[in-house]
Design a protein around this motif. Sequence first.
Motif, mmCIF file in Angstrom:
data_model
loop_
_atom_site.group_PDB
_atom_site.id
_atom_site.type_symbol
_atom_site.label_atom_id
_atom_site.label_comp_id
_atom_site.label_asym_id
_atom_site.label_seq_id
_atom_site.Cartn_x
_atom_site.Cartn_y
_atom_site.Cartn_z
ATOM 1 N N GLU A 1 105.970 -30.237 2.514
ATOM 2 C CA GLU A 1 106.240 -30.495 1.105
ATOM 3 C C GLU A 1 105.272 -29.722 0.216
ATOM 4 O OE1 GLU A 1 105.972 -34.687 0.696
ATOM 5 O OE2 GLU A 1 107.952 -35.102 1.568
ATOM 6 N N LEU A 2 103.988 -29.715 0.602
ATOM 7 C CA LEU A 2 102.997 -28.980 -0.185
ATOM 8 C C LEU A 2 103.263 -27.481 -0.147
ATOM 9 C CD1 LEU A 2 99.722 -30.900 0.780
ATOM 10 C CD2 LEU A 2 100.994 -31.034 -1.364
ATOM 11 N N ASP A 3 103.674 -26.976 1.023
ATOM 12 C CA ASP A 3 104.016 -25.552 1.127
ATOM 13 C C ASP A 3 105.190 -25.213 0.214
ATOM 14 O OD1 ASP A 3 101.995 -25.209 2.943
ATOM 15 O OD2 ASP A 3 103.294 -25.255 4.712
ATOM 16 N N GLN B 1 106.072 -26.865 -2.532
ATOM 17 C CA GLN B 1 105.605 -26.928 -3.906
ATOM 18 C C GLN B 1 104.808 -25.677 -4.270
ATOM 19 O OE1 GLN B 1 103.436 -30.588 -4.317
ATOM 20 N NE2 GLN B 1 105.234 -31.897 -4.059
ATOM 21 N N GLU B 2 103.955 -25.236 -3.347
ATOM 22 C CA GLU B 2 103.167 -24.026 -3.597
ATOM 23 C C GLU B 2 104.073 -22.813 -3.767
ATOM 24 O OE1 GLU B 2 99.561 -21.408 -1.516
ATOM 25 O OE2 GLU B 2 100.403 -23.174 -0.514
ATOM 26 N N ARG C 1 104.193 -33.851 5.088
ATOM 27 C CA ARG C 1 103.459 -33.668 3.832
ATOM 28 C C ARG C 1 103.041 -32.206 3.649
ATOM 29 N NH1 ARG C 1 103.194 -34.817 -1.289
ATOM 30 N NH2 ARG C 1 101.080 -34.725 -2.156
ATOM 31 N N ARG C 2 102.626 -31.570 4.744
ATOM 32 C CA ARG C 2 102.220 -30.162 4.674
ATOM 33 C C ARG C 2 103.401 -29.288 4.267
ATOM 34 N NH1 ARG C 2 102.653 -25.654 7.250
ATOM 35 N NH2 ARG C 2 103.972 -26.590 8.847
#
Length: 209
Positions: free
Chosen positions: A85-87, A89-90, A82-83
């Motif tokens: 994926e968030l990275d 997206q960011e 998840r981290r």
Amino acid sequence: MASKGTLGKVIVLLLLIVILVFVGLFLFDYLGLINAKSVFAPVYSLFNIEKPQGVTDATPLTGPGDLDADMVAKRLEALEIRRQELDKQESDVRALIAENRQIALELEERGIAIDEQEKSFQLILTETNDRASNIRQIAIYAYNSKPAEAVENLLELDDQDLIDIFRATEIYAAEQGKNSPVAYWLTLMPPERAGEIQRKMANSPSIVP
């Protein structure tokens, strides 16, 4: 006599139960389901029995602690995914913001360039209008002057200004309902200059600036 027979049966049953328990424990230990090496080690040595490959005394049954550890490990793995994926997206959002800023900067620069072009166009238009007004004023002045005097003054100008004044004079004469003096002026000019002026007038559009 009957009581002795009953007692014998009980003893036999007890021995059978002990044997079954012993065999069961031995099988469980052999299969690695329990750890009773200290109890059955002499048996293994006596009969030269080895445990099946992959089954060791150091391989304990999975207990609650192992299940908790697996759950924690899976949870940590899910959090890491998840981290990431968030990275990602960011990173995508930052790239999009940078792209939008670049587009906005380009649009701003284009707007400035268009403003400058418009200002330049307006300046040229103003200068053109002023020149047209000046040309017309000179044409009217020459029209109302004596031919020899008008030609003398006109010869001081360059060819393009002279051509524009001739055309403005023709327009003014038509407005007055009279003949244009341009043809007569040309006869009063040096032949070479008059011929050059006529050639340029024939090869250029009849538009007064």
